[in-house]
Motif scaffolding. Sequence first.
Motif, PDB file in Angstrom:
ATOM      1  N   LYS A  88      34.507 -11.840  32.268  1.00 19.60           N
ATOM      2  CA  LYS A  88      33.443 -10.884  32.440  1.00 19.60           C
ATOM      3  C   LYS A  88      32.834 -11.349  33.611  1.00 19.60           C
ATOM      4  CE  LYS A  88      33.765  -8.747  28.401  1.00 19.60           C
ATOM      5  NZ  LYS A  88      33.848  -7.432  28.375  1.00 19.60           N
ATOM      6  N   PRO A 116      28.418 -11.229  35.067  1.00 20.18           N
ATOM      7  CA  PRO A 116      27.012 -10.722  34.967  1.00 20.18           C
ATOM      8  C   PRO A 116      26.704  -9.735  36.381  1.00 20.18           C
ATOM      9  CG  PRO A 116      26.930 -12.919  35.401  1.00 20.18           C
ATOM     10  CD  PRO A 116      28.361 -12.577  35.441  1.00 20.18           C
ATOM     11  N   ILE A 145      24.083  -6.566  37.734  1.00 18.73           N
ATOM     12  CA  ILE A 145      22.919  -5.539  37.606  1.00 18.73           C
ATOM     13  C   ILE A 145      23.118  -4.428  38.398  1.00 18.73           C
ATOM     14  CG2 ILE A 145      20.367  -5.308  37.927  1.00 18.73           C
ATOM     15  CD1 ILE A 145      19.925  -8.347  37.769  1.00 18.73           C
ATOM     16  N   LYS A 173      19.371  -3.193  33.212  1.00 19.13           N
ATOM     17  CA  LYS A 173      19.070  -4.526  32.887  1.00 19.13           C
ATOM     18  C   LYS A 173      20.247  -5.210  33.160  1.00 19.13           C
ATOM     19  CE  LYS A 173      19.316  -4.849  27.993  1.00 19.13           C
ATOM     20  NZ  LYS A 173      18.880  -5.479  26.946  1.00 19.13           N
ATOM     21  N   GLU A 174      20.491  -6.541  33.486  1.00 18.86           N
ATOM     22  CA  GLU A 174      21.880  -7.200  33.413  1.00 18.86           C
ATOM     23  C   GLU A 174      22.584  -7.201  32.658  1.00 18.86           C
ATOM     24  OE1 GLU A 174      22.553 -11.048  35.779  1.00 18.86           O
ATOM     25  OE2 GLU A 174      21.979 -11.763  33.779  1.00 18.86           O
ATOM     26  N   GLN A 175      23.980  -7.099  32.644  1.00 15.94           N
ATOM     27  CA  GLN A 175      24.750  -6.691  31.707  1.00 15.94           C
ATOM     28  C   GLN A 175      26.252  -7.505  32.099  1.00 15.94           C
ATOM     29  OE1 GLN A 175      25.572  -2.739  30.734  1.00 15.94           O
ATOM     30  NE2 GLN A 175      23.736  -2.333  30.100  1.00 15.94           N
ATOM     31  N   LEU A 176      27.177  -7.844  31.036  1.00 16.34           N
ATOM     32  CA  LEU A 176      28.504  -8.334  31.324  1.00 16.34           C
ATOM     33  C   LEU A 176      29.317  -7.324  31.459  1.00 16.34           C
ATOM     34  CD1 LEU A 176      28.828 -11.479  28.811  1.00 16.34           C
ATOM     35  CD2 LEU A 176      28.258 -11.479  31.409  1.00 16.34           C
ATOM     36  N   TYR A 177      30.052  -7.191  32.624  1.00 18.93           N
ATOM     37  CA  TYR A 177      31.142  -6.224  32.581  1.00 18.93           C
ATOM     38  C   TYR A 177      32.420  -6.765  32.991  1.00 18.93           C
ATOM     39  CZ  TYR A 177      27.244  -3.207  33.862  1.00 18.93           C
ATOM     40  OH  TYR A 177      25.932  -2.491  34.023  1.00 18.93           O
ATOM     41  N   TYR A 183      35.744  -7.876  34.621  1.00 21.76           N
ATOM     42  CA  TYR A 183      35.852  -8.480  35.707  1.00 21.76           C
ATOM     43  C   TYR A 183      37.489  -8.085  36.365  1.00 21.76           C
ATOM     44  CZ  TYR A 183      37.142 -11.577  39.580  1.00 21.76           C
ATOM     45  OH  TYR A 183      37.585 -12.291  40.773  1.00 21.76           O
ATOM     46  N   TYR A 205      34.321  -5.152  39.445  1.00 18.51           N
ATOM     47  CA  TYR A 205      34.331  -5.241  38.117  1.00 18.51           C
ATOM     48  C   TYR A 205      34.220  -3.529  37.855  1.00 18.51           C
ATOM     49  CZ  TYR A 205      29.530  -4.418  39.091  1.00 18.51           C
ATOM     50  OH  TYR A 205      28.077  -3.941  39.501  1.00 18.51           O
ATOM     51  N   ASP A 214      32.025  -0.665  35.695  1.00 17.67           N
ATOM     52  CA  ASP A 214      30.775  -0.407  34.868  1.00 17.67           C
ATOM     53  C   ASP A 214      31.044   0.286  33.573  1.00 17.67           C
ATOM     54  OD1 ASP A 214      30.933   2.180  35.650  1.00 17.67           O
ATOM     55  OD2 ASP A 214      29.457   2.381  37.259  1.00 17.67           O
ATOM     56  N   LYS A 238      30.208  -6.569  43.636  1.00 13.18           N
ATOM     57  CA  LYS A 238      29.215  -7.630  43.596  1.00 13.18           C
ATOM     58  C   LYS A 238      29.564  -8.644  44.448  1.00 13.18           C
ATOM     59  CE  LYS A 238      26.478 -10.488  40.780  1.00 13.18           C
ATOM     60  NZ  LYS A 238      26.295 -11.306  39.708  1.00 13.18           N
TER      61      LYS A 238
END
Length: 152
Positions: free
Chosen positions: A58, A60, A62, A67-71, A73, A126, A128, A136
């Motif tokens: 995963k 992190p 934004i 807000k920031e989330q885990l996606y 990878y 990653y 979404d 990123k």
Amino acid sequence: MIDRTFLLPVFIFIGIPLTVLFLYFGLNYSGFCFAKMRYLSDYEKIQGAFDFQNHRDKIPAIIPGKKEQLYDYIRYKNFDEYIKQNPDCCSINPGGPYDLPPPDFLDRIFGFHSGDAIVINFKARYLDENGKQRLKEYQVEHAVQNCGQFKW
């Protein structure tokens, strides 16, 4: 007057072990890897830092307006694929301030820090929440041990 027969045992029991210790600690300080009995190449050091980053599941991130989330990878197949896509991504000791603490003398002589800072401008892919691939970009800095493990 010093008896010369006394000097030979002193040299054997004190001089030789001290010489071996100085050689061992000196080679460690210079970055020598005793497990592989050689110095690691810059390519191996950078590849190790890449593998460390590419091993995640995963990431992190934004997305604007959220807000920031885990996606999830998306890993690169291998280091060569990454280098093809990002030829100027990586460097060793490029200068400038790092977020890494300076190496301690004891870490250097015991091989826990090679004295090198590896800097990668990493491009993480990653998915979404809609399944769309995003990118990123961030910079990572690693302090490498003599045999390629990472201290931080």
